[in-house]
Enzyme design. Sequence first.
Site, PDB file in Angstrom:
ATOM      1  N   HIS B  16      -2.968 -22.117  88.928  1.00  0.00           N
ATOM      2  CA  HIS B  16      -1.539 -22.143  89.236  1.00  0.00           C
ATOM      3  C   HIS B  16      -0.967 -23.493  88.855  1.00  0.00           C
ATOM      4  CE1 HIS B  16      -2.255 -24.423  93.023  1.00  0.00           C
ATOM      5  NE2 HIS B  16      -3.398 -23.784  92.952  1.00  0.00           N
ATOM      6  N   GLY B  17       0.296 -23.668  89.103  1.00  0.00           N
ATOM      7  CA  GLY B  17       1.029 -24.829  88.607  1.00  0.00           C
ATOM      8  C   GLY B  17       0.311 -26.162  88.718  1.00  0.00           C
TER       9      GLY B  17
END
Lengths: 966, 165
Positions: B16-17
């Site tokens: 994820h980010g």
Amino acid sequence: MKLIQMSDTLLIHNAKGVTSMTRREKIIDYLASHGTGMIEALTTSEVAEGLGILRSNVSKELNQLVREGLVNKQSGRPVRYWLNTPGIKLDPIEEKKIESTKIGFAADKSIETKKVFTPFSKRKGNTFESMVGHHDSLKNQVEQAKAALLYPPHGLNTLIIGPTGSGKTYFANTMYHFAVDSDILTKKQFITFNCADYAHNPQLLMSHLFGYVKGAFTGANEDKDGLIQQADGGMLFLDEVHRLPPEGQEMIFYFMDHGIYSRLGETAKVHHADIRLVCATTENPESSLLQTFVRRIPIIIQLPAFQQRTAHEKIQLLEQLLTLEANRIQKNICLNEDVVQALIGSVTYGNVGQLKSNVQLVCAQGFLNSMQDKNEIRLQFEQLPPNIKDGLSHLANNRHELGEITKLLDTKMIIKPDAQKKYTEVDSYELPYNLYEIIGDKAALLKDEGLDKSSINNFIMTDINLHLKSFYSRGKLDKAENKLNEIVDQDIIDLTKRIQKFLVEEEAYPARDNFIYAMSLHISSFVKRIQSGKPLRQISKDLTSMVHDYPDELEVAQKVKGIIEDSYQFPIPESEVYYMAILLASLKAEPKAGKVGIVVAAHGKSTASSMAQVVTQLLSVDNITSFDMPLEMSPKVALDGIAVQVKQINQGNGVLLLVDMGSLSTFSSKLTEKTRIEVRTIDMVTTAMILEAARKTALIDSDLLTVYRELREFAGYSRTTEKVTEKKEKDTISNDDGRQKVIIAVCSTGEGTAKKIKELLDKILIDNLINDLKVIPISVVQMKQEVQKIKKNQRIVAATGIVDPDVSVPFVPLEKLLQDGGESLISLIEGMELELDRNVDFEYSDVLTEEIAQKYLGQYFTFINPKKITGILWKYCDFLDRRVQKKLTNAFKISLIMHLAGAIERILTNSEMAVSADELELMKKDSLYSVVQQANEILQEALNIELGKNEIYYIMQLFNTEFQKN
Amino acid sequence: MPMDVRLLRIDSRLLHGQVTTNWAKVTKVNRILVVSDKVARDKIRRTLLIQASPPGIKVNVITVAKMIGIYHDIRFSSLKVMILVEEPEDAKRLIAGGVTVDTVNIGAISFDKTKVMVSDAIAVNDVDVAAFSWIHKKGIKLDVRKVSGDNSKDLWHALSEKELV
């Protein structure tokens, strides 16, 4: 005297004589029966449509008849014709004269007095009539469009869906003209906006569409109106609307609903605009991107792909496009039957747009070649570019289609400039300048400089290719060539191109794209070999005996040898000639990547054909055919009938037979025996299954076995047939039996270059973390034997290379491998891995939640709302899970839910599946019957939907096959 | 020479980010390997993860067995990888399979009914604790950091403080 009698009898329009009439006589006959006086006078198009003769031909005949005084014509546009005196007797001399002009109308070179360009007369409401197919393939679409525009008070917003080049912009433009002619627009304004233009910058896009106020952003120095304001009172066309960013969609939807919007930087929506909104997209209407649009826009117009058009329309379209070019050139365009066929066949994926590009290309070429001829340009098959020449064989592949088209063609087609055919102003396929002027000027200039004709032609063809950003993304080929560059030196690629050109132009020997890859690799390998002083390859006995079968190739190979020797200045050994001959032969023999054919066979007068038709229309595929079997038909007759269909639809990759039940499912081996075509049968055919089959087979290189296996998985309830064979296959194909898995790479010799391809493949495999595959290069010469050898103790899972080794595994051609960097090969391999895991799939996720079911439903179904329905179907499954003796697996639950959703959709769309009465009687005796009936009450209660007996039958089938499995 | 594993990270959200922007940059990897038997077989999650890959770095989703297989295969030794696993058990299986690291990075482990919170982002159950203990005994550091700039905390301390080990 005899002549007079003959024409006399023919002029009396009796039905019997019609078939033997000439075109000219048919026209006279038609005029006599339809338009005897000036009041009932007919236009050329009306006659053309009435008789099913090409408009240009009708026009020619009519003009001739007018000249002869047999037919009168009314001036003004459109010109109307009527017969002078019905049943007129011809003077014998006159008749002879007509005969003589009729024989070779191509000789009639003189262009009629240059037509004065009068503006297209606007008869109210007939704008759509100039659209090819408005009464046929596009009938519904035109009706929809008219309805959308005329719907009170402000019309309905419209979404046009269609594949690339199918004419969305043209259609929208015609809608606009219709609106103008019908006086329903308050302002004559047609504004086009392509949402893809600014897709990377939503803010900019929005400011273009909606405008902005001063200070909304840096640089917004003053208020500015957007396109919506500009289009107020007129029509706004949003092309590629699926590229509109979400915020833009919201604002557009709001505007659609309320007619008001705000400019960027404003808080209140205060601006009002009255706009006919027409959107267009190439997206599949089922894609998630489009779903919002489909829901919000009331009128969806689906334009057909070129392939779905009727033969007549295809020719008309071609005629129309040629007329545009003729108008530009102001010369007649004259082309033979084979050129017409090649042009029509050259349309592969780009539809009318592609046809237009191709027409422009060949016209430009023809223009150049007949520059000295003032009156006409001739398009000759021999001079067509190779990709368009290929069109003829494309078309010939489909015998039915070829027949249909040929029936409508004369040996020659002449297109004259025609002011009536105007073209749309907005069209991305239209060139912004007159190419012909440029060609003419340039040719004159080069001639002045004293160049000879062939070099002038050479120069200008290069130019044409540059100018005509041909429909084919040239980048694609270049990319593959760059890849090829990594393995082969550029000078060899150039040499191969020269050889290809020589073969095509001098020897008329077919050398396609794959020729470049295969031949350059081959040349590279033996040139390196010779340069490094390695021993030459021996000519094996196999090789010589094989070459004897291909005398033509041997001859051509000799010439190629000459070219290579000239280029490298060293002698090429005779053995290489043999290798090259074999290479040429195998390249030629390679079949077109044929799709797996599908034959649908079912009991009932039209069950099979209607199912097949639905799917053909929905997916616009060409690999489906059907066979209807009325109940009284004997199996023998059925078998023969199906065999014919199998033969017809086979493209060299085998045929999938989808049947409804009973004796049919045992047919495959008999069919294979009879037709020598591999056939696999799946029973319990449904429309959904055909859809799935069509979708799967549409993928290039999908092979029969893979599709067969996947399809059985798909429905989950057709496992009764071919159980034995299935098991056998599992052993050899899909089960991991511990044997080394290999990919075979077919190269010309299996040495030298082959190693490079192996390196390339190894790199691709490593890059994708695939560690359990070995690459084995083999030579095309002994391909069959080598494959057999490998098969003994290794398992071939895929193949690549210059020719398809014809093992029943997926094949990725070398050029494709180079083009996409192995992507297609990898997805094939990964697909296989997943296949193995498929059954574990659901069971592995510990809990099968409603959420997962909902996700799947959302992916596969159009009409039903997964949110609403999942819970109910979940209950249904739970209920049955408790009531049947066995525990239901997760995989089965999912497939039950999917099946139920399908059943509901069938009821909503009134497309129930058929079951024979016997089967239904039998079913009622099953204990499961009452259980399913009880479960159905859940649906009845929650959705007010009652599943019929037929559906219960299929649900029970689903359970029974599942229970048999364990 | 075995594969160059620059980071082995446990994070329930996998890719994820934070991971993509921060860790990929800091560790300068050229490949992200998501190792999970579950995800490798889930077509949807698999596709989503592959789509989430940062530009220029390829993501593969593979099973634990495959990871161990390719780790020892010299053909893959040019890869500089970041391994992402969902749970401590997978990390343990990798290390047991021969994947050599001196630190295991822990980002977030999501909470469910069977688990207790150890820090604001990490929840463990018995299985997790057992796996962490096994890793700790191998002398491998258990480094709690969401992104590389965070102060490193030792998970072993936290587990001890909570009297879970």
